[in-house]
Design an enzyme around this catalytic site. Structure first.
Site, PDB file in Angstrom:
ATOM      1  N   GLU A   1      52.648  34.938  33.559  1.00 33.63           N
ATOM      2  CA  GLU A   1      51.729  35.193  34.629  1.00 33.63           C
ATOM      3  C   GLU A   1      51.230  33.814  35.335  1.00 33.63           C
ATOM      4  O   GLU A   1      50.930  33.672  36.453  1.00 33.63           O
ATOM      5  CB  GLU A   1      50.460  36.092  34.695  1.00 33.63           C
ATOM      6  N   GLU A   2      50.913  32.840  34.350  1.00 29.67           N
ATOM      7  CA  GLU A   2      50.555  31.711  34.984  1.00 29.67           C
ATOM      8  C   GLU A   2      51.286  30.646  35.517  1.00 29.67           C
ATOM      9  O   GLU A   2      51.107  29.623  35.946  1.00 29.67           O
ATOM     10  CB  GLU A   2      49.713  30.926  33.725  1.00 29.67           C
TER      11      GLU A   2
ATOM     12  N   ASP B   1      42.483  30.458  30.844  1.00 28.74           N
ATOM     13  CA  ASP B   1      43.762  30.729  31.220  1.00 28.74           C
ATOM     14  C   ASP B   1      44.775  30.000  30.685  1.00 28.74           C
ATOM     15  O   ASP B   1      45.900  30.121  30.094  1.00 28.74           O
ATOM     16  CB  ASP B   1      43.826  31.247  32.520  1.00 28.74           C
TER      17      ASP B   1
ATOM     18  N   ASP C   1      45.199  33.929  42.402  1.00 28.19           N
ATOM     19  CA  ASP C   1      44.096  34.156  41.588  1.00 28.19           C
ATOM     20  C   ASP C   1      43.545  32.841  41.268  1.00 28.19           C
ATOM     21  O   ASP C   1      44.771  31.961  40.975  1.00 28.19           O
ATOM     22  CB  ASP C   1      44.199  35.217  40.451  1.00 28.19           C
TER      23      ASP C   1
ATOM     24  N   ASP D   1      50.910  37.797  29.810  1.00 26.86           N
ATOM     25  CA  ASP D   1      49.873  37.302  30.854  1.00 26.86           C
ATOM     26  C   ASP D   1      48.709  36.805  29.486  1.00 26.86           C
ATOM     27  O   ASP D   1      48.425  37.828  28.660  1.00 26.86           O
ATOM     28  CB  ASP D   1      49.142  38.744  31.240  1.00 26.86           C
TER      29      ASP D   1
ATOM     30  N   GLU E   1      51.522  42.949  33.158  1.00 34.81           N
ATOM     31  CA  GLU E   1      50.529  43.973  32.871  1.00 34.81           C
ATOM     32  C   GLU E   1      51.054  45.285  32.964  1.00 34.81           C
ATOM     33  O   GLU E   1      50.842  45.929  31.711  1.00 34.81           O
ATOM     34  CB  GLU E   1      49.536  43.504  34.027  1.00 34.81           C
TER      35      GLU E   1
ATOM     36  N   LEU F   1      45.927  35.295  29.381  1.00 33.65           N
ATOM     37  CA  LEU F   1      44.509  35.842  29.527  1.00 33.65           C
ATOM     38  C   LEU F   1      44.301  36.615  30.739  1.00 33.65           C
ATOM     39  O   LEU F   1      44.084  36.126  31.793  1.00 33.65           O
ATOM     40  CB  LEU F   1      43.780  34.602  29.345  1.00 33.65           C
ATOM     41  N   ASP F   2      44.190  37.823  30.452  1.00 32.14           N
ATOM     42  CA  ASP F   2      43.922  38.852  31.693  1.00 32.14           C
ATOM     43  C   ASP F   2      42.553  39.016  31.813  1.00 32.14           C
ATOM     44  O   ASP F   2      41.770  39.259  30.931  1.00 32.14           O
ATOM     45  CB  ASP F   2      44.627  40.173  31.516  1.00 32.14           C
TER      46      ASP F   2
HETATM   47  P1  AHM Z   1      39.535  43.897  41.003  1.00 30.13           P
HETATM   48  O1  AHM Z   1      38.606  42.649  40.472  1.00 30.13           O
HETATM   49  O2  AHM Z   1      40.342  43.817  42.158  1.00 30.13           O
HETATM   50  O3  AHM Z   1      38.889  45.284  40.456  1.00 30.13           O
HETATM   51  O4  AHM Z   1      40.896  43.761  39.703  1.00 30.13           O
HETATM   52  C1  AHM Z   1      40.621  44.129  38.547  1.00 30.13           C
HETATM   53  C2  AHM Z   1      42.009  43.817  37.961  1.00 30.13           C
HETATM   54  C3  AHM Z   1      41.920  44.045  36.391  1.00 30.13           C
HETATM   55  O5  AHM Z   1      42.272  45.361  35.901  1.00 30.13           O
HETATM   56  C4  AHM Z   1      42.775  43.164  35.752  1.00 30.13           C
HETATM   57  O6  AHM Z   1      42.527  42.847  34.493  1.00 30.13           O
HETATM   58  C5  AHM Z   1      42.767  42.040  36.693  1.00 30.13           C
HETATM   59  O7  AHM Z   1      42.318  42.458  37.913  1.00 30.13           O
HETATM   60  C6  AHM Z   1      43.835  41.039  36.801  1.00 30.13           C
HETATM   61  O8  AHM Z   1      43.741  40.028  37.547  1.00 30.13           O
HETATM   62  P2  AHM Z   1      44.003  38.637  36.554  1.00 30.13           P
HETATM   63  O9  AHM Z   1      45.376  38.855  36.044  1.00 30.13           O
HETATM   64  O10 AHM Z   1      43.779  37.590  37.691  1.00 30.13           O
HETATM   65  O11 AHM Z   1      43.057  38.428  35.540  1.00 30.13           O
HETATM   66 MG    MG Z   2      46.589  39.207  34.693  1.00 31.47          MG
END
Ligand code: AHM
Ligand code: MG
Length: 332
Positions: free
Chosen positions: A99-100, A76, A70, A118, A278, A120-121
């Site tokens: 997570e980072e 983040d 990602d 995590d 998560e 900043l999710d």
């Molecule tokens: P999507 O964009 O494939 O639907 O994914 C959304 C999900 C969320 O539920 C979650 O907050 C996020 O992906 C997790 O990704 P990151 O950790 O990169 O924020």
């Molecule tokens: Mg996340």
């Protein structure tokens, strides 16, 4: 021994809540309490940075990717620094995995806890002023205290969590957490700089009206049972709600009743969300609130991770809704 629920009045500050909780255990040394305070403090700093993000040049991505592929956003990275620093200075956690970052950080102190976070999710929502969140899990170090921190200390089942929670940076900022005695939610009162108990002993309705999934995944879903479940949701005229920030989607469904689904897809055969950063924390919370979290085959809290960044399919929320998904997946 089954822990009893904490019953304290609405309006009490987080600090007093933690203190009263600690007083129930005459032998408690106050380390977990301090750790929770450290996380709360860091979240206030992150909250401040999120609030001013539109005004100064910290928005936008860094042009680099984290381990999961990602794109890392500037916020983040800032959040990661804030939480790591707070836990390092606080001294109650001996290690942290984020997570980072690729691997865990040995904080080189005598703390007995480890934290998975995590910071900043919901990264795709950072730049567009939509709710985002922090998710954390607290475990005890598994190997003896005098031995150096190792990966084994982190690779524990979710059931071993001592506490877990999240911070939702939304229209108001909330800290929701559990130490295994129910789930309590605190709203941040920025004028006072305090979290105040606003949601006492939260419970997730057994059944709900909301299903939350990224509809764009539909043609890529590899489990027929999930497609069948979604058809049933539509036929029952349930409401589809999907923010794309796990904490926000989870929080809404926890309060109103509903289910969040992130199934395996052709692109991500193991699912997208990370067990350690998560799924585990939210599973701990939902179970404390009377709900359920599953991969469809296994209870999230029973999975022994083999790698720190492993991904899982996630069905989480109202008990009956998750049970229905599990039943359909068993028929496949
Ligand atoms: P999507 O964009 O494939 O639907 O994914 C959304 C999900 C969320 O539920 C979650 O907050 C996020 O992906 C997790 O990704 P990151 O950790 O990169 O924020
Ligand atoms: Mg996340």
């Amino acid at each position: 021994m089954e822990k009893s629920r904490i019953d304290l009045p609405i309006g009490i500050t987080l600090d007093r809540f933690i203190k009263s909780n600690e007083n129930q255990y005459p032998n408690a040394a106050g380390e977990l309490s301090q750790l929770l305070r450290d996380i709360a403090l860091a979240s206030k700093v992150v909250n401040r940075e999120i609030n001013k993000a539109g005004l100064i040049d910290i928005m936008g991505n860094m042009g680099q990717q984290n381990l999961g592929g990602d794109e890392q956003q500037k916020l983040d990275l800032l959040a990661n620094i804030r939480f790591t620093r707070a836990l390092s200075k606080g001294g109650e956690a001996c290690g942290i995995i984020s997570e980072e970052t690729e691997s865990f950080i040995d904080l080189k102190n005598k703390g007995k806890y480890i934290v998975a976070i995590d910071p900043l999710d919901g990264s795709s929502n950072i730049d567009v002023n939509v709710s985002i969140g922090t998710i954390f899990s607290i475990f005890k170090k598994q190997t003896p205290q005098d031995q150096p921190l190792c990966e084994k200390d982190f690779l524990q089942k979710g059931r071993n969590q001592i506490a877990a929670g999240y911070i939702l940076y939304g229209p108001s900022t909330m800290l929701v957490f559990s130490t295994g005695q129910g789930v309590n939610g605190f709203t941040y009162e920025s004028a006072l700089g305090e979290y105040v108990l606003s949601h006492q002993n939260m419970s997730c309705p057994e059944n709900g009206n909301i299903y939350s999934i990224n509809d764009g995944l539909l043609d890529d879903i590899t489990q027929k049972g999930v497609i069948t479940y979604l058809d049933k949701c539509r036929k029952k005229r349930l409401t589809a709600r999907y923010i794309g920030s796990l904490v926000a989607d989870f929080h809404r469904n926890l309060i109103k009743g509903g289910v969040f689904l992130y199934p395996p897809t052709t692109k991500l055969p193991l699912g997208k969300l990370r067990l350690f950063f998560e799924a585990n924390a939210l599973a701990f919370l939902i179970v404390q609130a009377g709900g359920l979290a599953s991969t469809g085959k296994e209870n999230i809290l029973d999975i022994t991770p083999t790698t720190l960044h492993e991904r899982v399919a996630l069905y989480i929320g109202s008990k009956k809704m998750v049970e229905e998904i599990i039943a359909l997946l068993h028929q496949e």
